[in-house]
Design a protein around this motif. Structure first.
Motif, short mmCIF file in Angstrom:
data_model
loop_
_atom_site.label_atom_id
_atom_site.label_comp_id
_atom_site.label_asym_id
_atom_site.label_seq_id
_atom_site.Cartn_x
_atom_site.Cartn_y
_atom_site.Cartn_z
N MET A 1 42.13 94.89 -0.46
CA MET A 1 42.58 94.80 -1.83
C MET A 1 41.46 95.31 -2.73
N ALA A 2 41.80 96.14 -3.68
CA ALA A 2 40.81 96.65 -4.62
C ALA A 2 40.46 95.56 -5.63
N PRO A 3 39.28 95.66 -6.21
CA PRO A 3 38.93 94.68 -7.24
C PRO A 3 39.95 94.72 -8.38
N LEU A 4 40.05 93.63 -9.11
CA LEU A 4 40.97 93.57 -10.23
C LEU A 4 40.59 94.61 -11.28
N VAL A 5 41.53 94.96 -12.12
CA VAL A 5 41.29 95.93 -13.17
C VAL A 5 40.17 95.41 -14.07
N GLY A 6 39.25 96.27 -14.41
CA GLY A 6 38.16 95.92 -15.30
C GLY A 6 36.87 95.56 -14.61
N ALA A 7 36.86 95.54 -13.28
CA ALA A 7 35.63 95.15 -12.57
C ALA A 7 34.48 96.09 -12.89
N GLU A 8 34.78 97.35 -13.09
CA GLU A 8 33.71 98.32 -13.36
C GLU A 8 33.15 98.18 -14.78
N GLN A 11 29.48 93.82 -17.65
CA GLN A 11 28.08 94.05 -17.95
C GLN A 11 27.30 92.76 -18.19
N THR A 12 27.98 91.68 -18.52
CA THR A 12 27.28 90.43 -18.85
C THR A 12 27.73 89.31 -17.91
N TYR A 17 31.83 85.82 -15.18
CA TYR A 17 32.40 84.48 -15.03
C TYR A 17 33.90 84.51 -15.29
N ARG A 18 34.32 85.13 -16.36
CA ARG A 18 35.75 85.21 -16.69
C ARG A 18 36.52 86.03 -15.64
N TYR A 19 35.92 87.13 -15.19
CA TYR A 19 36.54 87.96 -14.16
C TYR A 19 36.76 87.17 -12.87
N MET A 59 23.22 90.83 -9.19
CA MET A 59 24.08 89.66 -8.94
C MET A 59 25.52 89.94 -9.32
N ILE A 60 25.75 90.69 -10.40
CA ILE A 60 27.10 91.05 -10.81
C ILE A 60 27.77 91.88 -9.74
N GLN A 61 27.07 92.90 -9.25
CA GLN A 61 27.65 93.77 -8.21
C GLN A 61 27.96 92.98 -6.94
N ARG A 62 27.06 92.09 -6.56
CA ARG A 62 27.27 91.29 -5.35
C ARG A 62 28.45 90.33 -5.52
N ALA A 63 28.55 89.71 -6.69
CA ALA A 63 29.65 88.77 -6.95
C ALA A 63 31.01 89.48 -6.92
N ILE A 64 31.08 90.68 -7.47
CA ILE A 64 32.33 91.44 -7.45
C ILE A 64 32.70 91.79 -6.01
N ALA A 65 31.73 92.23 -5.22
CA ALA A 65 31.98 92.56 -3.82
C ALA A 65 32.43 91.33 -3.04
N ASP A 66 31.79 90.19 -3.29
CA ASP A 66 32.17 88.95 -2.60
C ASP A 66 33.58 88.50 -2.99
N ALA A 67 33.91 88.62 -4.28
CA ALA A 67 35.25 88.25 -4.74
C ALA A 67 36.30 89.13 -4.09
N ASP A 68 36.00 90.42 -3.97
CA ASP A 68 36.93 91.35 -3.32
C ASP A 68 37.13 90.96 -1.86
N TRP A 69 36.05 90.61 -1.19
CA TRP A 69 36.15 90.20 0.22
C TRP A 69 36.98 88.93 0.37
N ILE A 70 36.77 87.96 -0.50
CA ILE A 70 37.51 86.70 -0.42
C ILE A 70 38.99 86.94 -0.69
N LEU A 71 39.30 87.76 -1.69
CA LEU A 71 40.71 88.06 -1.96
C LEU A 71 41.35 88.77 -0.78
N ASP A 72 40.62 89.70 -0.16
CA ASP A 72 41.15 90.39 1.02
C ASP A 72 41.40 89.39 2.15
N LYS A 73 40.45 88.50 2.34
CA LYS A 73 40.56 87.52 3.44
C LYS A 73 41.79 86.64 3.32
#
Length: 78
Positions: A1-8, A11-12, A17-19, A59-73
């Motif tokens: 599954m691709a990250p949700l819209v707006g992941a790119e 910046q803060t 947190y909201r994403y 940390m932002i990049q890692r959190a987005i990658a981890d969230a993508d992995w969890i959603l895929d799982k």
């Protein structure tokens, strides 16, 4: 599954947190959603004093990658 819209656009830490909370809504059951929401809050609070912009971006990049992995799982079709 691709990250949700707006992941790119994240910046803060507040945007991250909201994403991540929005990502929780895509998890299959309430118990999982509550677990990951709690983990997100804990991580946000524990890193709220971070002031190194390079480290924050890492940390932002890692959190987005981890969230993508969890959603895929948890959302894979069987």
């Amino acid at each position: 599954m691709a990250p949700l819209v707006g992941a790119e656009l994240i910046q803060t830490p507040v945007q991250l947190y909201r994403y991540l909370l929005r990502c929780c809504r895509h998890l299959p059951n309430t118990a999982m959603q509550q677990h990951y929401r709690h983990a997100i809050r804990q991580s946000y609070n524990s890193h709220s004093d971070e002031d190194n912009p390079e480290r924050i971006q890492m940390m932002i990049q890692r959190a987005i990658a981890d969230a993508d992995w969890i959603l895929d799982k948890y959302t894979k079709k069987k």
